[in-house]
Design a protein around this motif. Sequence first.
Motif, PDB file in Angstrom:
ATOM      1  N   UNK A   1       0.828  -1.213   0.000  1.00  0.00           N
ATOM      2  CA  UNK A   1       0.000   0.000   0.000  1.00  0.00           C
ATOM      3  C   UNK A   1       0.860   1.260   0.000  1.00  0.00           C
ATOM      4  N   UNK A   2       1.949   1.216  -0.767  1.00  0.00           N
ATOM      5  CA  UNK A   2       2.943   2.283  -0.749  1.00  0.00           C
ATOM      6  C   UNK A   2       3.260   2.738  -2.167  1.00  0.00           C
ATOM      7  N   UNK A   3       3.408   4.037  -2.341  1.00  0.00           N
ATOM      8  CA  UNK A   3       3.822   4.621  -3.613  1.00  0.00           C
ATOM      9  C   UNK A   3       5.114   5.399  -3.389  1.00  0.00           C
ATOM     10  N   UNK A   4       6.117   5.130  -4.196  1.00  0.00           N
ATOM     11  CA  UNK A   4       7.397   5.836  -4.112  1.00  0.00           C
ATOM     12  C   UNK A   4       7.578   6.665  -5.375  1.00  0.00           C
ATOM     13  N   UNK A   5       7.971   7.924  -5.195  1.00  0.00           N
ATOM     14  CA  UNK A   5       8.187   8.782  -6.363  1.00  0.00           C
ATOM     15  C   UNK A   5       9.461   9.588  -6.175  1.00  0.00           C
ATOM     16  N   UNK A   6      10.282   9.594  -7.205  1.00  0.00           N
ATOM     17  CA  UNK A   6      11.542  10.329  -7.194  1.00  0.00           C
ATOM     18  C   UNK A   6      11.427  11.559  -8.075  1.00  0.00           C
ATOM     19  N   UNK A   7      11.690  12.736  -7.501  1.00  0.00           N
ATOM     20  CA  UNK A   7      11.690  13.981  -8.273  1.00  0.00           C
ATOM     21  C   UNK A   7      13.116  14.289  -8.702  1.00  0.00           C
ATOM     22  N   UNK A   8      13.304  14.440  -9.988  1.00  0.00           N
ATOM     23  CA  UNK A   8      14.648  14.480 -10.570  1.00  0.00           C
ATOM     24  C   UNK A   8      15.416  15.760 -10.267  1.00  0.00           C
ATOM     25  N   UNK A   9      14.725  16.868 -10.129  1.00  0.00           N
ATOM     26  CA  UNK A   9      15.394  18.158  -9.945  1.00  0.00           C
ATOM     27  C   UNK A   9      15.218  18.696  -8.535  1.00  0.00           C
ATOM     28  N   UNK A  10      15.264  17.805  -7.566  1.00  0.00           N
ATOM     29  CA  UNK A  10      15.102  18.183  -6.172  1.00  0.00           C
ATOM     30  C   UNK A  10      16.225  17.601  -5.329  1.00  0.00           C
ATOM     31  N   UNK A  11      16.428  18.261  -4.186  1.00  0.00           N
ATOM     32  CA  UNK A  11      17.303  17.730  -3.170  1.00  0.00           C
ATOM     33  C   UNK A  11      16.458  17.215  -2.025  1.00  0.00           C
ATOM     34  N   UNK A  12      16.739  17.720  -0.812  1.00  0.00           N
ATOM     35  CA  UNK A  12      16.093  17.210   0.393  1.00  0.00           C
ATOM     36  C   UNK A  12      14.706  17.788   0.624  1.00  0.00           C
ATOM     37  N   UNK A  13      14.341  18.875  -0.091  1.00  0.00           N
ATOM     38  CA  UNK A  13      13.074  19.560   0.171  1.00  0.00           C
ATOM     39  C   UNK A  13      12.291  19.762  -1.122  1.00  0.00           C
ATOM     40  N   UNK A  14      11.800  18.687  -1.724  1.00  0.00           N
ATOM     41  CA  UNK A  14      11.143  18.796  -3.040  1.00  0.00           C
ATOM     42  C   UNK A  14       9.882  19.637  -3.047  1.00  0.00           C
ATOM     43  N   UNK A  15       9.180  19.766  -1.910  1.00  0.00           N
ATOM     44  CA  UNK A  15       7.966  20.583  -1.893  1.00  0.00           C
ATOM     45  C   UNK A  15       8.264  22.046  -2.164  1.00  0.00           C
ATOM     46  N   UNK A  16       9.512  22.461  -1.907  1.00  0.00           N
ATOM     47  CA  UNK A  16       9.931  23.830  -2.185  1.00  0.00           C
ATOM     48  C   UNK A  16      10.680  23.917  -3.508  1.00  0.00           C
TER      49      UNK A  16
END
Length: 285
Positions: A252-267
């Motif tokens: 029941x888990x989804x993993x997503x990697x954001x390519x142009x982010x470091x430790x704080x992808x929401x910002x």
Amino acid sequence: MTRSRKGLVHIDDVALEYSIDGSGIPLLVVGSSVYYPRTFSANLRQSCTLVCADLPHFVNLSPEFSLQAINFEFYSRCIEAVRVDAGLGKVVIVGHSHHGNVALEYARRNPTQVSHVVMIGSPPVDVSRTIAGAEQYWASSASEERKAILKDRRQAVDKDRLARLSPSEAYIAQYVTDAPLYWNDPTYDAAWVWEGMQFRMEAIHAFRDLYKSYELHWDSQSLKAPVLIIAGRNDFAVPPTLWESVLPKLRNTTFHLLEDSGHTPQLEQAEAFDNLLLSWLRSQR
């Protein structure tokens, strides 16, 4: 539309503030009412009610507070006190970095109050394995330019000035200096995110001690809510590779990697982060 407002709860010897902003799905972000509102976009607040709550290690604790109280049980009580005081029903519990682990532990202890769990840049292992994984990821994946920038930034530190800072101020200064470890842009100046933060380093150390022998508890009996894990490709503090051996064991888990982010992808990738989160929430209803 929900008006922006602030609240305050007292639990034991601790005063915890929280902020509420936006309208829509309630997102309860645990960690800080000062730091975290700055990291989430205005657009997200059009679809979600963003509630950002303090945890004890990120407030100016009184000398009477016992650091032995810093544990997952007490933290879950703190989060629940905020949820009740803010008048929230079921929430999407959100945590960044080690606060993601706190969010997970809260969800395990309060399954009827949590609809979803979101962990951002969070480690699935203890401190020693996180550090070892980060060192390996830095050696194998950081560019030579990024490595050179970190070396130059550390060499440029004014050690006399650093020595005059309080322990918490020195902690923030080190974080800002070490931008290549934390941010997609290795020269990013994160000082503004920390403005106004007041805390005791003894509490930070006690919080980190929770992860000395941390084990990820993830079973269908104690954790019923779906979980979204978001990581940044250029997070060299909590590298995404830590999850590689763990994810196949999780349900029941989804993993997503954001390519142009470091430790704080929401910002760092706000639009991509918002679209990912809202799309996932819709798919899990």
